[in-house]
Design an enzyme around this catalytic site. Structure first.
Site, short mmCIF file in Angstrom:
data_model
loop_
_atom_site.label_atom_id
_atom_site.label_comp_id
_atom_site.label_asym_id
_atom_site.label_seq_id
_atom_site.Cartn_x
_atom_site.Cartn_y
_atom_site.Cartn_z
N SER B 133 0.81 -1.21 0.00
CA SER B 133 0.00 0.00 0.00
C SER B 133 0.85 1.26 0.00
O SER B 133 0.32 2.36 -0.09
CB SER B 133 -0.93 0.01 1.21
N LYS B 171 1.02 4.41 7.18
CA LYS B 171 0.24 5.25 6.27
C LYS B 171 0.71 6.70 6.38
O LYS B 171 1.46 7.05 7.29
CB LYS B 171 -1.25 5.18 6.63
#
Lengths: 212, 212
Positions: B133, B171
């Site tokens: 990701s 993230k």
DNA sequence: AATATTTTCGAACATTTGTTTGTACTGCGA
DNA sequence: TCGCAGTACAAACAAATGTTCGAAAATATT
């Protein structure tokens, strides 16, 4: 006579633990809930008792103004190092000498310290990445690539090499033989083909380090 | 670059002295009067700055809830020379405890040794990256991300966080407030929005290490 | 000179926190 | 049974404290 093993002891041990873990003392209410007392007033009694006996010092009306006079006796939890992993000090090279394939450790810009099991055996050097020709392999500008100094490599490996005596560059070795092919990892760049004599391999990339 | 010798340095030294002398940290107002600032608000910006750089850790809204990460060294602030590269042994965590925001060093999978100037001050931990990701930031599967343990971060920084008590994930922090937004670095993934209460930040990514 | 950026200030606010007060509850000895 | 001392509780209060906001001042940058 002054033996109040239960709550008083609990509170004092909690004080040590808390100070040890957080670096500052707890509040009265934090103590209460930690040792199972429902009212801050219940803690006061014990704190006064502990202060009277010299275990702690307090400053009235000030939050957390509580000093342990007998620093933790149950410290040193797991700070024991045991076996320490061997470290390797890897020189960061400003540029790579474009000589006969031997890496000269010139212009040392500092060092990179890694554990031996990260890079393996051999002599290593590090380079700061310039340009974005390897982004698709996750090698970005200003990253450090760590290479093991070696003059040969196999197809598919990522190598540090010099072409036409140019500055060192990191590429994927894709073909060997009379003609050597070097692949960038970026669609916007073209593969490089050169005569075997014009390409010198300095090392094989074994690690990458990025600092944010 | 990050040179703010005057007030920032004064404040950090005062923190060390005070903690040393009294056994507990000072309040914002005590700091203010000690370094010659008239408003507690003036101190806040410096404390935030010190926390951002990992010199201290704080717990919001709690009096004196302030932890020095390097009680002894006060020279580090002024862009120290760092002759001998001090090394830091960073534990590799198999998983991060999804507790109250405190990183529990459970399931230590080994260690990563880096030089101090690579990661800065504070307590650190490392995680092996799972999934893709974050590929657009050059963070690939099986890389190690090194994070400084801290419970706060600023918009735009790369953080390790847990959502809904799930496993820790890396993230980009993109929005703070009642609703927190976490951005992946991969067009194939969707941004994550969650209530402020459901997201706990474990640390800020300060380095990345890849082994080939 | 004009414009950002940083630093500082003052005031106000919501929360945290130490403390006090009064009241039960327990065990203990006379 | 009657005090008595120790402990625990809830409620309430005043003070201390972290934080935010807007604006002024200082400093850096263009």
């Amino acid at each position: 006579m002054n033996l109040k093993p239960s709550k008083r002891q609990q509170i004092f041990e909690f004080l040590c633990d808390f100070q040890n873990q957080y670096g500052y003392p707890p509040t009265v209410r934090e103590i209460a809930s930690a040792v199972g007392l429902a009212s801050p007033a219940s803690v006061q009694v014990h704190l006064r008792s502990l202060e009277r006996d010299g275990f702690i010092e307090r400053d009235p009306n000030k939050p957390r103004a509580l000093k342990l006079n007998q620093p933790t006796k149950l410290s040193q939890l797991s700070e024991s190092v045991g076996e320490q992993s061997e470290t390797v000090t890897i020189p960061i090279l400003g540029r790579v000498a474009a000589g006969t394939g031997v890496v000269a450790f010139e212009d040392r810009d500092g060092d990179l310290v890694l554990s031996r099991d990260m890079v393996g055996n051999g002599d290593h050097f590090a380079l700061k990445v310039r340009g974005d020709s390897m982004v698709e392999m996750g090698i970005f500008e200003n990253d450090w690539v760590v290479a093991r100094a070696q003059k040969v490599a196999e197809v598919g490996e990522v190598v540090i090499c010099g072409i036409f005596g140019d500055e060192a560059t990191v590429k994927i070795l894709s073909k060997l033989g009379e003609e050597v092919e070097l692949l960038p990892a970026n669609k916007n760049y073209q593969p490089i083909r050169a005569n075997h004599e014009e390409v010198s391999i300095f090392g094989k990339v074994v690690a990458l380090v990025r600092s944010f």
